[in-house]
Design a protein around this motif. Structure first.
Motif, short mmCIF file in Angstrom:
data_model
loop_
_atom_site.label_atom_id
_atom_site.label_comp_id
_atom_site.label_asym_id
_atom_site.label_seq_id
_atom_site.Cartn_x
_atom_site.Cartn_y
_atom_site.Cartn_z
N ILE A 257 0.84 -1.19 0.00
CA ILE A 257 0.00 0.00 0.00
C ILE A 257 0.88 1.25 0.00
O ILE A 257 1.89 1.31 0.70
N VAL A 258 0.51 2.23 -0.81
CA VAL A 258 1.23 3.50 -0.86
C VAL A 258 0.35 4.58 -0.24
O VAL A 258 -0.82 4.73 -0.61
N ALA A 259 0.90 5.32 0.72
CA ALA A 259 0.17 6.42 1.36
C ALA A 259 0.89 7.73 1.09
O ALA A 259 2.11 7.82 1.23
N GLN A 260 0.14 8.73 0.68
CA GLN A 260 0.68 10.08 0.48
C GLN A 260 -0.06 11.01 1.44
O GLN A 260 -1.29 11.05 1.44
N ILE A 261 0.69 11.74 2.27
CA ILE A 261 0.05 12.64 3.23
C ILE A 261 0.75 13.99 3.19
O ILE A 261 1.96 14.09 3.36
N ASN A 262 -0.05 15.04 2.96
CA ASN A 262 0.43 16.41 3.04
C ASN A 262 0.02 16.98 4.40
O ASN A 262 -1.15 16.89 4.79
N SER A 263 0.98 17.57 5.11
CA SER A 263 0.72 18.20 6.41
C SER A 263 1.21 19.63 6.32
O SER A 263 2.36 19.87 5.98
N SER A 264 0.34 20.58 6.66
CA SER A 264 0.75 21.97 6.50
C SER A 264 0.01 22.90 7.44
O SER A 264 -1.21 22.77 7.64
N TRP A 265 0.76 23.86 8.02
CA TRP A 265 0.18 24.96 8.77
C TRP A 265 0.18 26.22 7.92
O TRP A 265 -0.01 27.32 8.43
N ALA A 266 0.38 26.06 6.61
CA ALA A 266 0.40 27.20 5.70
C ALA A 266 -0.46 26.87 4.48
O ALA A 266 -0.06 27.08 3.34
N VAL A 267 -1.66 26.37 4.73
CA VAL A 267 -2.58 25.99 3.66
C VAL A 267 -3.98 26.44 4.05
O VAL A 267 -4.36 26.39 5.23
N ARG A 268 -4.74 26.88 3.08
CA ARG A 268 -6.13 27.27 3.34
C ARG A 268 -7.04 26.11 2.94
O ARG A 268 -6.82 25.46 1.93
N VAL A 269 -8.06 25.88 3.75
CA VAL A 269 -8.84 24.64 3.67
C VAL A 269 -9.91 24.73 2.59
O VAL A 269 -10.75 25.62 2.60
N ASN A 270 -9.87 23.78 1.65
CA ASN A 270 -10.93 23.61 0.66
C ASN A 270 -11.30 22.13 0.64
O ASN A 270 -11.07 21.41 -0.33
N ARG A 271 -11.81 21.68 1.75
CA ARG A 271 -12.29 20.30 1.90
C ARG A 271 -13.31 20.33 3.02
O ARG A 271 -13.48 21.34 3.70
N ASP A 272 -13.97 19.23 3.28
CA ASP A 272 -15.04 19.22 4.27
C ASP A 272 -14.52 19.31 5.70
O ASP A 272 -15.20 19.85 6.58
N GLU A 273 -13.33 18.76 5.96
CA GLU A 273 -12.80 18.75 7.33
C GLU A 273 -11.30 19.07 7.31
O GLU A 273 -10.66 19.03 6.26
#
Length: 382
Positions: A257-273
């Motif tokens: 299984i391949v997992a890609q995760i972006n983690s950021s305190w410099a991003v504006r949210v355009n998703r439900d959560e």
């Protein structure tokens, strides 16, 4: 009437946001409000918090606010009390290892926020010390108890996905710089000298989420960045933010299984959560957040056709179905506290121990090493 089993708990770092809100108010005090934690053979566990911190005025104010009488700035004295059985740590990471060593030496069971320590050798040594002392250990792994991820686990256990192929995660939000709007996070998070950085903060979380739901991490490749280099601290003074505030990672899991995760305190949210994980499998896909979880089965998967010349006349999100709750979900921190208390008092299983916490620190170190060296880092099978 069933007996009430009182248990003294030193809670260190209670003046901080997480220690106060999630662990004292929404966990231990909430447990008291419900009458304690029920034991399988009858009776209840009744937590007796002893508040510990460095500021006596803040401790006294918190105690008075909630009708508590036990607080101190002397950790040694608190650990020496015979009625204390559990030590809990919600301090900043740099102060955690020393205090946990003190608690183990005093023979107390230990439950702690993550990361367990500043380095994997230190975390692994704490795990060894706890095992040698015969005390019960635990590390907060709250994301596992979120409603969205519990629904996702239900789908996995029920075979919904078939063979899981990949996981894509998006986490983060814009943390204000602190000048024209106050920052939502403490300034130490953005200074390396104070133990800051999003990799050390979030990779321990991603380790237990990936490990428990999909498989152990066997390799990682990470790119990190400090996108916002100047911030303003709690005193209104500008400082240089030199810790990573964003990390873009690929995790290779056992089973392919391949997992890609972006983690950021410099991003504006355009998703439900604020955090979402999309899981794709041969038989179906799901998107899970903090509370919600949507699915699309292979039998109901539409047949998209790429045509950039025509506008899309429907919503892709409307083609997914909500997973029902089917149960009442309590606060995730409180649920894990209840499990740890039953672990200490009744010996119930608790897999989220110091060894698990040490693996999270090890993954964070591997992520930082990957970013420094510009290559994939293997974690092996240890």
């Amino acid at each position: 009437m069933a007996a009430r089993r009182s248990i003294g708990i030193v809670i260190n770092g209670v003046t901080g946001r997480m220690g106060y809100r999630q662990h004292l108010v929404r966990s231990l005090l909430a447990i008291r409000e419900q009458g304690g934690v029920a034991l399988p053979g009858g009776g209840h566990i009744w937590p007796e918090p002893i508040l510990v911190g460095r500021d006596p005025d803040k401790l006294a104010a918190i105690a008075a606010r909630h009708g508590l009488t036990e607080w101190t700035t002397d950790l040694d004295a608190a650990l020496a009390r015979p009625d204390v059985e559990i030590y809990f740590d919600a301090q900043v990471t740099q102060q955690r290892e020393k205090a946990i060593r003190q608690a183990i030496a005093a023979g107390k069971h230990v439950y702690t926020e993550k990361p367990l320590a500043e380095s994997s050798p230190a975390a692994e040594e704490l795990a060894e010390l706890a095992a040698e002392a015969g005390i019960r250990s635990g590390v907060v792994q709250d994301k596992l108890f979120l409603p969205g991820l519990r629904k996702l686990k239900r789908l996995i256990d029920g075979g919904f996905f078939g063979r899981i192929l990949s996981v894509r995660g998006e986490f983060g939000y814009w943390v204000f710089e602190g000048d024209w709007q106050a920052a939502q996070r403490p300034s130490w998070n953005y200074r390396l000298a104070d133990g800051g950085g999003i990799v050390m903060d979030m990779f321990p979380h991603w380790n237990y989420v990936l490990e428990e739901l999909f498989g152990a991490v066997r390799g990682v490749q990470t790119t990190i960045a400090t996108h916002v280099e100047k911030r303003v601290d709690e005193r209104g003074e500008e400082y240089t933010a030199d810790a990573d505030d964003a990390a873009y990672a690929i995790f290779e899991l056992e089973g392919g299984i391949v997992a890609q995760i972006n983690s950021s305190w410099a991003v504006r949210v355009n998703r439900d959560e604020l955090v979402e994980f999309q899981v794709d499998g041969t038989h179906g896909s799901a998107v899970a957040g903090l509370r919600g979880c949507k699915i699309q089965h292979r039998a109901t998967t539409p047949k998209p056709v790429w045509n950039p010349d025509l506008p899309v006349t429907f919503s892709f999100r409307d083609q997914w179905s909500e997973v029902p709750d089917n149960e009442e979900f309590d606060n995730g921190f409180k649920v894990q506290w209840e499990a740890f208390l039953r672990h200490v008092v009744a010996g119930e299983a608790f897999p989220w121990d110091f060894a698990s916490g040490a693996r999270g620190v090890r993954l964070a170190e591997a992520g930082l090493q990957s970013a420094r060296e510009g290559r994939r880092i293997e974690l092996g099978t240890a």
